[in-house]
Write a protein that holds these residues in place. Structure first.
Motif, PDB file in Angstrom:
ATOM      1  N   ASP A   1      34.613-153.156 -64.833  1.00 31.07           N
ATOM      2  CA  ASP A   1      34.486-152.639 -63.378  1.00 31.07           C
ATOM      3  C   ASP A   1      33.313-153.349 -62.935  1.00 31.07           C
ATOM      4  OD1 ASP A   1      34.301-151.383 -60.770  1.00 31.07           O
ATOM      5  OD2 ASP A   1      34.486-149.287 -61.854  1.00 31.07           O
ATOM      6  N   LEU A   2      33.260-154.364 -62.355  1.00 28.35           N
ATOM      7  CA  LEU A   2      32.148-155.287 -61.730  1.00 28.35           C
ATOM      8  C   LEU A   2      31.722-154.648 -60.689  1.00 28.35           C
ATOM      9  CD1 LEU A   2      30.544-157.911 -62.012  1.00 28.35           C
ATOM     10  CD2 LEU A   2      32.152-159.147 -60.739  1.00 28.35           C
ATOM     11  N   ALA A   3      32.391-154.214 -59.737  1.00 30.21           N
ATOM     12  CA  ALA A   3      31.951-153.375 -58.580  1.00 30.21           C
ATOM     13  C   ALA A   3      31.011-152.309 -58.885  1.00 30.21           C
ATOM     14  CB  ALA A   3      33.152-153.034 -57.612  1.00 30.21           C
ATOM     15  N   SER A   4      31.444-151.593 -59.696  1.00 26.59           N
ATOM     16  CA  SER A   4      30.705-150.341 -60.071  1.00 26.59           C
ATOM     17  C   SER A   4      29.310-150.719 -60.767  1.00 26.59           C
ATOM     18  CB  SER A   4      31.380-149.490 -61.020  1.00 26.59           C
ATOM     19  OG  SER A   4      32.342-148.613 -60.446  1.00 26.59           O
ATOM     20  N   GLU A   5      29.520-151.699 -61.650  1.00 30.35           N
ATOM     21  CA  GLU A   5      28.179-152.313 -62.284  1.00 30.35           C
ATOM     22  C   GLU A   5      27.297-152.910 -61.198  1.00 30.35           C
ATOM     23  OE1 GLU A   5      29.041-155.023 -65.244  1.00 30.35           O
ATOM     24  OE2 GLU A   5      30.732-153.681 -66.302  1.00 30.35           O
ATOM     25  N   LEU A   6      27.737-153.636 -60.077  1.00 27.75           N
ATOM     26  CA  LEU A   6      26.702-154.139 -59.005  1.00 27.75           C
ATOM     27  C   LEU A   6      26.385-152.683 -58.392  1.00 27.75           C
ATOM     28  CD1 LEU A   6      28.406-157.340 -58.436  1.00 27.75           C
ATOM     29  CD2 LEU A   6      26.133-156.913 -59.342  1.00 27.75           C
ATOM     30  N   GLY A   7      27.314-151.881 -57.905  1.00 28.44           N
ATOM     31  CA  GLY A   7      26.937-150.666 -57.109  1.00 28.44           C
ATOM     32  C   GLY A   7      25.843-149.845 -57.747  1.00 28.44           C
ATOM     33  N   ASP A   8      25.530-149.880 -59.059  1.00 23.00           N
ATOM     34  CA  ASP A   8      24.504-149.087 -59.816  1.00 23.00           C
ATOM     35  C   ASP A   8      23.329-150.006 -59.449  1.00 23.00           C
ATOM     36  OD1 ASP A   8      26.471-147.356 -60.807  1.00 23.00           O
ATOM     37  OD2 ASP A   8      26.476-148.307 -62.737  1.00 23.00           O
ATOM     38  N   LYS A   9      23.371-151.162 -59.101  1.00 22.25           N
ATOM     39  CA  LYS A   9      22.162-152.095 -59.017  1.00 22.25           C
ATOM     40  C   LYS A   9      21.744-152.091 -57.284  1.00 22.25           C
ATOM     41  CE  LYS A   9      21.427-153.055 -63.173  1.00 22.25           C
ATOM     42  NZ  LYS A   9      20.474-152.515 -64.081  1.00 22.25           N
ATOM     43  N   GLY A  10      22.528-151.320 -56.589  1.00 21.58           N
ATOM     44  CA  GLY A  10      22.266-151.293 -55.063  1.00 21.58           C
ATOM     45  C   GLY A  10      23.011-152.049 -54.271  1.00 21.58           C
ATOM     46  N   PHE A  11      24.043-152.731 -54.821  1.00 28.96           N
ATOM     47  CA  PHE A  11      25.182-153.456 -53.931  1.00 28.96           C
ATOM     48  C   PHE A  11      26.112-152.502 -53.386  1.00 28.96           C
ATOM     49  CE2 PHE A  11      22.880-156.940 -56.325  1.00 28.96           C
ATOM     50  CZ  PHE A  11      22.707-157.786 -55.241  1.00 28.96           C
ATOM     51  N   THR A  12      26.447-153.032 -52.326  1.00 27.88           N
ATOM     52  CA  THR A  12      27.947-152.620 -51.949  1.00 27.88           C
ATOM     53  C   THR A  12      29.178-153.522 -52.233  1.00 27.88           C
ATOM     54  OG1 THR A  12      26.929-151.026 -50.219  1.00 27.88           O
ATOM     55  CG2 THR A  12      29.247-151.636 -49.926  1.00 27.88           C
ATOM     56  N   VAL A  13      30.064-153.335 -52.619  1.00 25.10           N
ATOM     57  CA  VAL A  13      31.223-154.270 -53.245  1.00 25.10           C
ATOM     58  C   VAL A  13      32.677-153.926 -52.683  1.00 25.10           C
ATOM     59  CG1 VAL A  13      32.071-155.590 -55.019  1.00 25.10           C
ATOM     60  CG2 VAL A  13      29.863-154.891 -55.177  1.00 25.10           C
ATOM     61  N   ALA A  14      32.905-154.547 -51.965  1.00 27.37           N
ATOM     62  CA  ALA A  14      34.366-154.252 -51.410  1.00 27.37           C
ATOM     63  C   ALA A  14      35.232-155.337 -52.147  1.00 27.37           C
ATOM     64  CB  ALA A  14      34.535-154.686 -50.067  1.00 27.37           C
ATOM     65  N   THR A  15      36.157-154.441 -53.241  1.00 23.87           N
ATOM     66  CA  THR A  15      37.254-155.174 -54.089  1.00 23.87           C
ATOM     67  C   THR A  15      38.470-155.280 -53.307  1.00 23.87           C
ATOM     68  OG1 THR A  15      35.972-154.180 -56.108  1.00 23.87           O
ATOM     69  CG2 THR A  15      38.486-155.091 -56.379  1.00 23.87           C
ATOM     70  N   ARG A  16      38.912-156.628 -53.237  1.00 24.92           N
ATOM     71  CA  ARG A  16      40.336-156.766 -52.634  1.00 24.92           C
ATOM     72  C   ARG A  16      41.238-157.167 -53.826  1.00 24.92           C
ATOM     73  NH1 ARG A  16      38.510-153.754 -49.778  1.00 24.92           N
ATOM     74  NH2 ARG A  16      37.875-154.158 -47.518  1.00 24.92           N
ATOM     75  N   THR A  17      42.459-156.669 -53.994  1.00 26.93           N
ATOM     76  CA  THR A  17      43.276-157.207 -55.143  1.00 26.93           C
ATOM     77  C   THR A  17      44.244-158.116 -54.517  1.00 26.93           C
ATOM     78  OG1 THR A  17      43.473-154.975 -55.996  1.00 26.93           O
ATOM     79  CG2 THR A  17      45.251-156.362 -56.695  1.00 26.93           C
ATOM     80  N   THR A  18      44.311-159.517 -54.845  1.00 28.89           N
ATOM     81  CA  THR A  18      45.087-160.611 -54.632  1.00 28.89           C
ATOM     82  C   THR A  18      46.098-161.006 -55.434  1.00 28.89           C
ATOM     83  OG1 THR A  18      43.539-162.399 -55.592  1.00 28.89           O
ATOM     84  CG2 THR A  18      42.933-161.523 -53.173  1.00 28.89           C
ATOM     85  N   TYR A  19      46.180-160.531 -56.698  1.00 29.74           N
ATOM     86  CA  TYR A  19      47.293-160.800 -57.435  1.00 29.74           C
ATOM     87  C   TYR A  19      47.416-159.905 -58.762  1.00 29.74           C
ATOM     88  CZ  TYR A  19      43.945-162.391 -61.127  1.00 29.74           C
ATOM     89  OH  TYR A  19      43.132-162.136 -62.244  1.00 29.74           O
TER      90      TYR A  19
END
Length: 251
Positions: free
Chosen positions: A134-152
Motif C-alpha cells: 500500500d504505497l499510498a498509505s505509506e506516503l500518507g503516513d509521511k504527510g502526502f496525499t495520494v490519489a490512486t487510479r486503477t488503470t489495469y
C-alpha cells in the motif's frame, strides 16, 4: 532443454529474446493476462507528480493521456523498464528508482526533503487492481496525499498450454522464471490443474525477488533462487547460478 518464461505478454517476448541471445532455448507460458481499465483525470486536482510502479499502468493509460496536462508533471518510476514506458507515453521528466515500491517511496521522500516536491500538492498513483504493498498509505503516513487510479488488472491464466505440460512430462524444461508473487501463484495453480505440479516443482525456480521466491518455497519447491536485485539482469544471473548448482549436484 528450455527455460520457461511465465512473464505476461508482451514483456515475455523481450525476455525470450534476451535469453535466446544468451544461448537458451525458451518456452513461454504467460500466467497473467493484461486488461486495461479506463480512468479519468480529475481536472480540478493540482497534482505535484505522478507515481508508477509498473509499465503496465502506463500501457493502459497511454491512449487516454494524449496531450494531457499530466505529461508535464514529473513522474517517479520503479526501474528502467517502467521509466522507458513513461517516456514512450510522453512524459519528459522521469525520475527512476532502483528496486521496488519501497525504493520509490524513499525517492519521493528525498524529493520532498530537497524541496523538489511539495507535500501540499497531491500525488497521482497510476496502479494495478492488485497491489503488493500500500504505497499510498505509506506516503500518507509521511504527510502526502495520494490519489490512486486503477488503470489495469492482471487476470490469472486458468491452465498451462498443453505443449508446456507435455514439455514438463518429457523433461524438456530445465528451469522456470517468475516475475511476481501473483504470477507465481497462478503458475502453481495451473501446474496443479494440468497434473504436472510435481514435475514442475522439482526444477529450479528462479525468482525476481525474495518475496516471489517465498511463494515457491511455501509450495514445496526445493530448488529456489532469488535475484540479488529486482531487475532482469540479476534474474538471469540467478538462473545461471541455479543451473550451475544443478549440474554440480548431478555429477
Amino acid at each position: 532443454m528450455a527455460v520457461l518464461v511465465t512473464r505476461p505478454s508482451p514483456d515475455d517476448d523481450t525476455t525470450a529474446s534476451a535469453l535466446r541471445a544468451r544461448g537458451f532455448e525458451v518456452l513461454c507460458a504467460p500466467m497473467l493476462r493484461f486488461e486495461a481499465i479506463p480512468f479519468q483525470d480529475d481536472a480540478e486536482a493540482n497534482y505535484g507528480a505522478v507515481l508508477v510502479t509498473s509499465a503496465n499502468a502506463l500501457r493502459a493509460a497511454a491512449p487516454q493521456l494524449g496531450n494531457s496536462r499530466l505529461l508535464r508533471l514529473p513522474l517517479f518510476a520503479v526501474g528502467e523498464h517502467t521509466a522507458a514506458a513513461a517516456r514512450d507515453a510522453g512524459f519528459s521528466e522521469v525520475i527512476v528508482s532502483k528496486g521496488d515500491a519501497g525504493a520509490l517511496r524513499e525517492l519521493v521522500l528525498a524529493a520532498a526533503k530537497s524541496k523538489q516536491l511539495k507535500k501540499a500538492n497531491p500525488l497521482l498513483y497510476l496502479a494495478g487492481a492488485d497491489l503488493a504493498r500500500d504505497l499510498a498509505s505509506e506516503l500518507g503516513d509521511k504527510g502526502f496525499t495520494v490519489a490512486t487510479r486503477t488503470t489495469y488488472r492482471m487476470v490469472p491464466a486458468p491452465s498451462l498450454p498443453r505443449e508446456i505440460c507435455d514439455a514438463f512430462v518429457a523433461d524438456r524444461i530445465e528451469a522456470v522464471l517468475h516475475y511476481s508473487r501473483r504470477s507465481a501463484r497462478a503458475f502453481l495453480e495451473a501446474a496443479r490443474a494440468g497434473g504436472v505440479e510435481i514435475s514442475a516443482l522439482a526444477l529450479p525456480q528462479c525468482c525476481i525477488s525474495a518475496a516471489v521466491a517465498a511463494v515457491l518455497r511455501e509450495a514445496g519447491a526445493s530448488q529456489v533462487t532469488a535475484a540479488e536485485s529486482a531487475d532482469e539482469n540479476a534474474l538471469f544471473e540467478a538462473l545461471q547460478r541455479a543451473l550451475q548448482r544443478r549440474i554440480r549436484t548431478n555429477l
